[in-house]
Design an enzyme around this catalytic site. Structure first.
Site, PDB file in Angstrom:
ATOM      1  CD  GLU A  13      -3.089  -1.057   0.643  1.00 20.91           C
ATOM      2  OE1 GLU A  13      -3.205  -0.123  -0.179  1.00 20.91           O
ATOM      3  OE2 GLU A  13      -3.973  -1.897   0.841  1.00 20.91           O
TER       4      GLU A  13
ATOM      5  CB  CYS B 176      -1.659   7.145   1.404  1.00 17.59           C
ATOM      6  SG  CYS B 176      -3.150   6.501   2.143  1.00 17.59           S
TER       7      CYS B 176
HETATM    8  P1  NAD Z   1       8.580   4.626   4.453  1.00 18.65           P
HETATM    9  O1  NAD Z   1       8.573   3.850   3.184  1.00 18.65           O
HETATM   10  O2  NAD Z   1       9.690   5.555   4.700  1.00 18.65           O
HETATM   11  O3  NAD Z   1       8.550   3.614   5.715  1.00 18.65           O
HETATM   12  C1  NAD Z   1       7.495   2.697   5.926  1.00 18.65           C
HETATM   13  C2  NAD Z   1       7.998   1.565   6.797  1.00 18.65           C
HETATM   14  O4  NAD Z   1       8.995   0.829   6.110  1.00 18.65           O
HETATM   15  C3  NAD Z   1       8.634   2.002   8.108  1.00 18.65           C
HETATM   16  O5  NAD Z   1       8.218   1.133   9.119  1.00 18.65           O
HETATM   17  C4  NAD Z   1      10.126   1.856   7.819  1.00 18.65           C
HETATM   18  O6  NAD Z   1      10.898   1.643   8.981  1.00 18.65           O
HETATM   19  C5  NAD Z   1      10.137   0.639   6.935  1.00 18.65           C
HETATM   20  N1  NAD Z   1      11.286   0.499   6.038  1.00 18.65           N
HETATM   21  C6  NAD Z   1      12.087   1.462   5.521  1.00 18.65           C
HETATM   22  N2  NAD Z   1      13.013   0.918   4.693  1.00 18.65           N
HETATM   23  C7  NAD Z   1      12.770  -0.424   4.670  1.00 18.65           C
HETATM   24  C8  NAD Z   1      13.349  -1.538   3.990  1.00 18.65           C
HETATM   25  N3  NAD Z   1      14.377  -1.368   3.141  1.00 18.65           N
HETATM   26  N4  NAD Z   1      12.840  -2.755   4.192  1.00 18.65           N
HETATM   27  C9  NAD Z   1      11.788  -2.937   5.017  1.00 18.65           C
HETATM   28  N5  NAD Z   1      11.192  -1.932   5.706  1.00 18.65           N
HETATM   29  C10 NAD Z   1      11.683  -0.700   5.532  1.00 18.65           C
HETATM   30  O7  NAD Z   1       7.172   5.371   4.507  1.00 18.65           O
HETATM   31  P2  NAD Z   1       6.617   6.368   5.635  1.00 18.65           P
HETATM   32  O8  NAD Z   1       7.376   7.641   5.581  1.00 18.65           O
HETATM   33  O9  NAD Z   1       6.519   5.655   6.937  1.00 18.65           O
HETATM   34  O10 NAD Z   1       5.130   6.594   5.134  1.00 18.65           O
HETATM   35  C11 NAD Z   1       4.799   7.545   4.186  1.00 18.65           C
HETATM   36  C12 NAD Z   1       4.468   6.895   2.863  1.00 18.65           C
HETATM   37  O11 NAD Z   1       3.488   5.875   3.052  1.00 18.65           O
HETATM   38  C13 NAD Z   1       3.864   7.852   1.865  1.00 18.65           C
HETATM   39  O12 NAD Z   1       4.370   7.588   0.583  1.00 18.65           O
HETATM   40  C14 NAD Z   1       2.378   7.513   1.942  1.00 18.65           C
HETATM   41  O13 NAD Z   1       1.647   7.891   0.785  1.00 18.65           O
HETATM   42  C15 NAD Z   1       2.427   6.042   2.133  1.00 18.65           C
HETATM   43  N6  NAD Z   1       1.187   5.525   2.715  1.00 18.65           N
HETATM   44  C16 NAD Z   1       0.375   4.741   1.938  1.00 18.65           C
HETATM   45  C17 NAD Z   1      -0.830   4.269   2.457  1.00 18.65           C
HETATM   46  C18 NAD Z   1      -1.775   3.436   1.632  1.00 18.65           C
HETATM   47  O14 NAD Z   1      -2.681   2.849   2.205  1.00 18.65           O
HETATM   48  N7  NAD Z   1      -1.613   3.340   0.321  1.00 18.65           N
HETATM   49  C19 NAD Z   1      -1.192   4.600   3.760  1.00 18.65           C
HETATM   50  C20 NAD Z   1      -0.331   5.378   4.520  1.00 18.65           C
HETATM   51  C21 NAD Z   1       0.861   5.829   3.989  1.00 18.65           C
END
Ligand code: NAD
Length: 457
Positions: A228, A262
């Site tokens: 997502e 998001c």
């Molecule tokens: P992010 O991708 O920076 O981090 C998300 C999670 O992934 C965190 O828990 C982080 O620690 C982990 N992570 C980071 N690198 C990783 C790796 N290499 N392997 C595994 N895990 C890893 O995102 P964010 O800043 O937490 O969230 C914001 C983003 O999420 C925005 O792009 C937003 O649009 C999206 N989002 C999407 C939805 C949806 O339902 N489509 C909902 C909420 C947020």
């Protein structure tokens, strides 16, 4: 890991990261306990989620305060998130049995042959979560995963770990064994180590670059990877709308949670015949937003949760202005107090040559582009690598639905925006992700089918 308050930069907690040894031990315990959890009557798992719901309501004010302290989300919106997760829990609890019940695909018609489909849990799944709506995006995964008999390794975002910890405590206090719901604390490196474990599925919410890295890391393992991801969600305002109502609704959709949703409205296209009036109305709605202390009930915009995003927003403003955009309000940091704050920002005269109309902003900024007709609006809405949500504001329903029919995105909105329903699948296309949460398909996603071919002797 240090937890800081983004409103003032103060350290509010220190948490120990999950070590590599602890992580493997959690996976082993989850592997051993998952079949026991899956064998329990479904009524027991439902009862655990009902108790979790009661914990959420009992600790309501405390949980909202924790969420505000670590993400800077205005307190009224933190309460709103807890309010909003309750109907999701109710939906899952009310529908899980019907979704996982065996299905008779072919009755024995006298030939002695019967065909049945059963739905088994995936096994041990990873739930890697974002910070912007930790209750929503977490519960979309761990609740149906647990209800359908899976064990979950839950890694909240490093920017919402106190909330993640509270979620784990409440689930454990509700009868979900610690072996079946394991808390994993840490940043992206810990998330990557979790993906490398011998797990049966990865359910991720976060950005496109991280989603792509996870899909790459899991490729070849033959496990489901559900992503997502982000969006660049467009809305088209037709010439027959109630301008003030559309402007108020869209200002809320663009700036709620400081634009860190998001499904925030990230691009607006407005028909040229109402463009000036719409922009005036939109600016006056933005003028009414209260930027301030997130613990204050009157605040509508708090700090950015992730300070580094300020540089992205500044670069988008500079790029847009250099290419001919007009900065109508905002455009810079809000200074003082030590936190990471950005002014609500509106740009007009924007084009798709500008990053603000192409790349996810994830902050309080919006570009408004004038279009000559529906055809141009539709082409611009579809001119994106993302595909999470899209909306049309119009009085004429057939006109709106015809446009929405031709937009490529997982959700479409008529005269509304920035909205999620437990009854509808939540899914993205393109860089917005793969698979869906919520609805019946968001429960089914945590199971795998088994086809039974039964020949009665
Ligand atoms: P992010 O991708 O920076 O981090 C998300 C999670 O992934 C965190 O828990 C982080 O620690 C982990 N992570 C980071 N690198 C990783 C790796 N290499 N392997 C595994 N895990 C890893 O995102 P964010 O800043 O937490 O969230 C914001 C983003 O999420 C925005 O792009 C937003 O649009 C999206 N989002 C999407 C939805 C949806 O339902 N489509 C909902 C909420 C947020």
């Amino acid at each position: 890991m240090l937890v800081t308050n983004p409103a003032n930069g103060e350290v509010i907690a220190e948490l120990a990261d999950t070590t590599a040894d602890e992580l493997s031990a959690s996976v082993e315990r989850a592997r051993a306990f998952q079949p026991i959890w899956a064998d329990r009557p479904i009524a027991e798992r439902i009862e655990a989620i009902r108790k979790f719901r009661a914990h959420l309501l009992y600790r309501y004010d405390e949980l909202a305060a924790i969420l505000t302290s670590e993400t800077g989300k205005p307190i009224s919106q933190a309460r709103g998130e807890i309010d909003g997760v309750i109907p999701r829990l109710d939906y899952f609890v009310d529908h899980v049995e019907a979704v996982v019940d065996d299905e008779v695909a072919r009755l024995d018609d006298g030939s002695g042959l019967e065909e049945v489909i059963s739905h088994e849990p995936l096994g041990v799944v990873a739930n890697i979560s974002a910070w912007n709506y930790p209750y929503f995006v977490g519960a979309n995964v761990f609740v149906p995963a647990l209800l359908t008999g899976n064990a979950v390794l839950y890694k909240p975002s490093e920017l919402a770990s106190l909330t993640g910890q509270a979620i784990a405590e409440m689930l454990w206090g509700s009868g979900v064994p610690e072996e079946v719901f394991a808390l994993v604390i840490g940043d992206g490196a810990v998330g990557a180590a979790l993906v490398d474990q011998p797990i049966d599925g990865v359910f991720f919410t976060g950005s496109y670059p991280t989603g792509r890295a996870i899909a790459t890391a899991a490729a070849g393992r033959m496990i489901p990877v559900q992503l997502e991801l982000g969006g660049k969600d467009p809305v088209y305002v037709c010439d027959d709308v109630d301008i003030a109502a559309a402007a108020a609704s869209l200002a809320d959709g663009a700036f709620y949670n400081a634009g860190q949703s998001c499904c925030s409205v990230e691009r607006i296209y407005v028909h040229r015949s109402i463009a000036d009036a719409f922009v005036d109305s939109f600016l006056s709605a933005v003028d009414g937003l209260v930027v301030g202390d997130p613990t204050d009930d009157a605040t509508s915009i708090g700090p950015l949760t992730r300070a580094a995003q300020i540089e992205v927003l500044e670069a988008q403003v500079a790029d847009a202005v250099a290419k001919g955009a007009t900065l109508r309000t905002g455009g810079g940091r809000v200074h003082g107090g030590g936190g990471a704050w950005f002014e609500p920002t509106v740009l007009t005269d924007v084009t798709h040559e500008m990053a603000v109309m192409r790349d996810e902003s994830f902050g309080p900024i919006i570009g408004i582009q004038t279009v000559t007709d529906d055809t141009e609006a539709l082409a611009l809405m579809n001119d994106t690598a993302y595909g999470l949500t899209a909306g049309v504001y119009a009085t004429d329903e057939p006109r709106a639905t015809e446009l929405l029919d031709r937009v490529s995105s997982g959700s479409v909105y008529w005269n509304c925006c920035d909205r999620v329903s437990p009854r509808l699948p939540w899914s993205g296309r393109g860089h917005s992700g793969i698979g869906s949460t919520l609805s019946r398909s968001g429960i089914r996603a945590f199971t795998r089918p088994k086809a039974w071919h039964l020949r009665h002797p």
